[in-house]
Structure formats: structure tokens, C-alpha cells
Design a protein around this motif. Structure first.
Motif, PDB file in Angstrom:
ATOM      1  N   ILE A  76       0.883  -1.164   0.000  1.00 36.56           N
ATOM      2  CA  ILE A  76       0.000   0.000   0.000  1.00 36.56           C
ATOM      3  C   ILE A  76       0.919   1.212   0.000  1.00 36.56           C
ATOM      4  N   ARG A  77       0.973   1.906  -1.115  1.00 40.14           N
ATOM      5  CA  ARG A  77       1.892   3.042  -1.250  1.00 40.14           C
ATOM      6  C   ARG A  77       1.400   4.275  -0.502  1.00 40.14           C
ATOM      7  N   ASN A  78       0.062   4.447  -0.429  1.00 41.88           N
ATOM      8  CA  ASN A  78      -0.513   5.570   0.309  1.00 41.88           C
ATOM      9  C   ASN A  78      -1.860   5.117   0.863  1.00 41.88           C
ATOM     10  N   ALA A  79      -1.880   4.772   2.123  1.00 44.53           N
ATOM     11  CA  ALA A  79      -3.086   4.228   2.751  1.00 44.53           C
ATOM     12  C   ALA A  79      -4.241   5.226   2.738  1.00 44.53           C
ATOM     13  N   LEU A  80      -3.950   6.520   2.743  1.00 38.57           N
ATOM     14  CA  LEU A  80      -5.021   7.521   2.710  1.00 38.57           C
ATOM     15  C   LEU A  80      -5.773   7.493   1.384  1.00 38.57           C
ATOM     16  N   LYS A  81      -5.134   7.010   0.330  1.00 35.95           N
ATOM     17  CA  LYS A  81      -5.763   6.964  -0.990  1.00 35.95           C
ATOM     18  C   LYS A  81      -6.284   5.578  -1.347  1.00 35.95           C
ATOM     19  N   ASP A  82      -6.161   4.635  -0.440  1.00 36.18           N
ATOM     20  CA  ASP A  82      -6.639   3.277  -0.694  1.00 36.18           C
ATOM     21  C   ASP A  82      -7.982   3.107   0.015  1.00 36.18           C
ATOM     22  N   PRO A  83      -9.075   2.893  -0.741  1.00 37.99           N
ATOM     23  CA  PRO A  83     -10.400   2.825  -0.109  1.00 37.99           C
ATOM     24  C   PRO A  83     -10.538   1.700   0.918  1.00 37.99           C
ATOM     25  N   ARG A  84      -9.702   0.673   0.840  1.00 38.02           N
ATOM     26  CA  ARG A  84      -9.763  -0.406   1.835  1.00 38.02           C
ATOM     27  C   ARG A  84      -9.253   0.043   3.190  1.00 38.02           C
ATOM     28  N   PHE A  85      -8.396   1.067   3.210  1.00 37.02           N
ATOM     29  CA  PHE A  85      -7.713   1.419   4.450  1.00 37.02           C
ATOM     30  C   PHE A  85      -7.833   2.889   4.863  1.00 37.02           C
ATOM     31  N   ALA A  86      -8.354   3.753   4.017  1.00 35.78           N
ATOM     32  CA  ALA A  86      -8.352   5.196   4.287  1.00 35.78           C
ATOM     33  C   ALA A  86      -8.990   5.567   5.623  1.00 35.78           C
ATOM     34  N   ASP A  87     -10.034   4.827   6.036  1.00 36.53           N
ATOM     35  CA  ASP A  87     -10.684   5.144   7.311  1.00 36.53           C
ATOM     36  C   ASP A  87     -10.321   4.162   8.425  1.00 36.53           C
ATOM     37  N   ASN A  88      -9.266   3.384   8.214  1.00 35.46           N
ATOM     38  CA  ASN A  88      -8.791   2.437   9.221  1.00 35.46           C
ATOM     39  C   ASN A  88      -8.229   3.215  10.407  1.00 35.46           C
ATOM     40  N   PRO A  89      -8.529   2.810  11.638  1.00 31.75           N
ATOM     41  CA  PRO A  89      -8.023   3.544  12.805  1.00 31.75           C
ATOM     42  C   PRO A  89      -6.492   3.574  12.894  1.00 31.75           C
ATOM     43  N   LEU A  90      -5.805   2.627  12.248  1.00 27.09           N
ATOM     44  CA  LEU A  90      -4.340   2.648  12.240  1.00 27.09           C
ATOM     45  C   LEU A  90      -3.801   3.655  11.224  1.00 27.09           C
ATOM     46  N   VAL A  91      -4.689   4.151  10.362  1.00 32.80           N
ATOM     47  CA  VAL A  91      -4.340   5.191   9.387  1.00 32.80           C
ATOM     48  C   VAL A  91      -4.769   6.553   9.914  1.00 32.80           C
ATOM     49  N   THR A  92      -5.989   6.643  10.431  1.00 33.73           N
ATOM     50  CA  THR A  92      -6.509   7.927  10.917  1.00 33.73           C
ATOM     51  C   THR A  92      -5.941   8.306  12.282  1.00 33.73           C
ATOM     52  N   GLY A  93      -5.422   7.313  13.004  1.00 34.40           N
ATOM     53  CA  GLY A  93      -4.812   7.537  14.312  1.00 34.40           C
ATOM     54  C   GLY A  93      -3.462   6.856  14.378  1.00 34.40           C
ATOM     55  N   SER A  94      -2.871   6.861  15.564  1.00 33.98           N
ATOM     56  CA  SER A  94      -1.559   6.264  15.770  1.00 33.98           C
ATOM     57  C   SER A  94      -1.573   4.790  15.372  1.00 33.98           C
ATOM     58  N   PRO A  95      -0.609   4.357  14.618  1.00 32.61           N
ATOM     59  CA  PRO A  95       0.676   4.945  14.249  1.00 32.61           C
ATOM     60  C   PRO A  95       0.670   5.745  12.944  1.00 32.61           C
ATOM     61  N   PHE A  96      -0.512   6.111  12.442  1.00 38.10           N
ATOM     62  CA  PHE A  96      -0.660   6.932  11.234  1.00 38.10           C
ATOM     63  C   PHE A  96       0.013   6.289  10.017  1.00 38.10           C
ATOM     64  N   ILE A  97      -0.391   5.048   9.752  1.00 40.14           N
ATOM     65  CA  ILE A  97       0.180   4.297   8.629  1.00 40.14           C
ATOM     66  C   ILE A  97      -0.155   4.992   7.317  1.00 40.14           C
ATOM     67  N   ARG A  98       0.867   5.207   6.534  1.00 39.66           N
ATOM     68  CA  ARG A  98       0.688   5.698   5.170  1.00 39.66           C
ATOM     69  C   ARG A  98       1.199   4.653   4.174  1.00 39.66           C
ATOM     70  N   PHE A  99       2.345   4.065   4.494  1.00 41.00           N
ATOM     71  CA  PHE A  99       2.943   3.044   3.640  1.00 41.00           C
ATOM     72  C   PHE A  99       2.925   1.698   4.368  1.00 41.00           C
ATOM     73  N   TYR A 100       2.631   0.644   3.623  1.00 35.60           N
ATOM     74  CA  TYR A 100       2.654  -0.707   4.173  1.00 35.60           C
ATOM     75  C   TYR A 100       3.162  -1.669   3.103  1.00 35.60           C
ATOM     76  N   ALA A 101       4.042  -2.559   3.489  1.00 41.06           N
ATOM     77  CA  ALA A 101       4.452  -3.679   2.638  1.00 41.06           C
ATOM     78  C   ALA A 101       4.515  -4.906   3.528  1.00 41.06           C
ATOM     79  N   GLY A 102       3.785  -5.936   3.150  1.00 40.09           N
ATOM     80  CA  GLY A 102       3.772  -7.165   3.936  1.00 40.09           C
ATOM     81  C   GLY A 102       4.019  -8.377   3.066  1.00 40.09           C
ATOM     82  N   TYR A 103       4.800  -9.300   3.587  1.00 41.32           N
ATOM     83  CA  TYR A 103       5.116 -10.534   2.860  1.00 41.32           C
ATOM     84  C   TYR A 103       4.645 -11.715   3.703  1.00 41.32           C
ATOM     85  N   PRO A 104       3.920 -12.666   3.098  1.00 44.53           N
ATOM     86  CA  PRO A 104       3.369 -13.777   3.873  1.00 44.53           C
ATOM     87  C   PRO A 104       4.438 -14.728   4.402  1.00 44.53           C
TER      88      PRO A 104
END
Length: 180
Positions: free
Chosen positions: A89-117
Motif C-alpha cells: 500500500i503506497r498511500n493508505a489515505l488513498k486506498d479505499p480499503r484502508f483510508a478510514d482504518n483507525p491505524l491510518v486515521t490515528g496512531s501509528p498513522f500508517i501511510r505506507f505498508y508492505a507485507g510478505y506472507p
């Protein structure tokens, strides 16, 4: 906010996760070195090795973050486990799956995410190695290759943990108890 789906093999996945005997264990230098290394390689403030339990995302190791777990329903990593595929997720604020996620709107204020299984058997994903940033950013193919290598190391550390558990569970007859 979209909560992560459950994988089709959720019951088997949870059984495998519990059999690892890794949930709620203490700090481990190997895992902690790996998350610290990930933050330095990718120049991000946070990195975690996560295990996705029934209702929570628990951090076996976390660098740059003080909490030890979050609810699964708001986790980014839950999406990776559900799909068994890396996710960026290059910009969580612009991703409709995550834009209103409490980890995006509040601490830790995630903007970028990369996860590998992280897999413990074919099609049995128990968690992730993930990177978190507080600023949007690009993530190139070479970055994904480096993250894949680090995730492979995390999987090897999980297997080493399982091997140690097996060695400790040798019964009086010298036969190891089997962890399924």
C-alpha cells in the motif's frame, strides 16, 4: 474500512499456528534482529513479524512500535494472510480499503505498508514480515525481492523455534512428542 477475509483453510491455519507454540512467547534476539534490519534496509520507522490469530494480530517482534498486538479486523497483515500474497500500500489515505482504518486515521498513522506472507506449510500462511511508514512511498520490484529474502529468514527462524520445541518435548523414552 474493509476487514480482512478469512482464508478458506482457516481452521487448519489456526491449528498450525497454535502448534508452533510461538504465540505469546518472549522476545527472541533472532526475530528482533530481523525486524531491526528490515527497518534499516528499507528506511522505514517500523517493522514487525506478525502472527494472525483468531481475533488478533500478535507481534512476535516489533521494531519502532510499542504495542504487541492489534485487533485482526483492522490489521493490514490479515489481508496478506487471507490472500497468501505480498501486499503493498503506497498511500493508505488513498486506498479505499484502508483510508478510514483507525491505524491510518490515528496512531501509528500508517501511510505506507508492505507485507510478505510467512508460510509454515504449503498454503498455510500464519503471519507476515511487514514494513510500515508514516509517509507515502514507492516500492519497486527490487524492494519486493529484498523483502522476500527477509521473509524467508523469518520462516527459517520460525522453523528453528519449532525444532527447539520438539527437542524440549522429548519424553523419558527418548522419543519426541509429535507436533502436528
Amino acid at each position: 474500512m474493509n476487514a480482512p477475509n478469512q482464508p478458506s483453510n482457516e481452521a487448519d491455519r489456526i491449528t498450525a499456528l497454535r502448534d508452533l507454540q510461538l504465540l505469546d512467547t518472549g522476545a527472541d534476539k533472532g526475530f528482533d534482529r530481523l525486524t531491526e534490519l528490515a527497518t534499516k534496509i528499507f528506511d522505514v520507522p517500523m517493522s514487525m513479524i506478525t502472527l494472525i490469530d483468531e481475533d488478533r494480530q500478535w507481534f512476535k517482534s516489533h521494531y519502532g512500535l510499542s504495542v504487541c498486538e492489534t485487533p485482526r479486523r483492522i490489521s493490514f497483515c490479515g489481508h496478506v494472510v487471507a490472500d497468501g500474497m505480498p501486499m503493498v500500500i503506497r498511500n493508505a489515505l488513498k486506498d479505499p480499503r484502508f483510508a478510514d482504518n483507525p491505524l491510518v486515521t490515528g496512531s501509528p498513522f500508517i501511510r505506507f505498508y508492505a507485507g510478505y506472507p510467512l508460510f509454515v506449510a504449503p498454503n498455510v500462511c500464519v503471519g507476515t514480515l511487514c514494513l510500515i511508514g508514516t509517509m507515502p512511498r514507492a516500492f519497486e520490484d527490487e524492494d519486493m525481492q529484498r523483502l522476500e529474502l527477509l521473509a524467508g529468514q523469518a520462516e527459517e527462524l520460525i522453523q528453528l523455534h519449532v525444532n527447539r520445541v520438539l527437542l524440549r518435548s522429548v519424553d523419558a523414552d527418548g522419543a519426541p512428542d509429535v507436533i502436528q
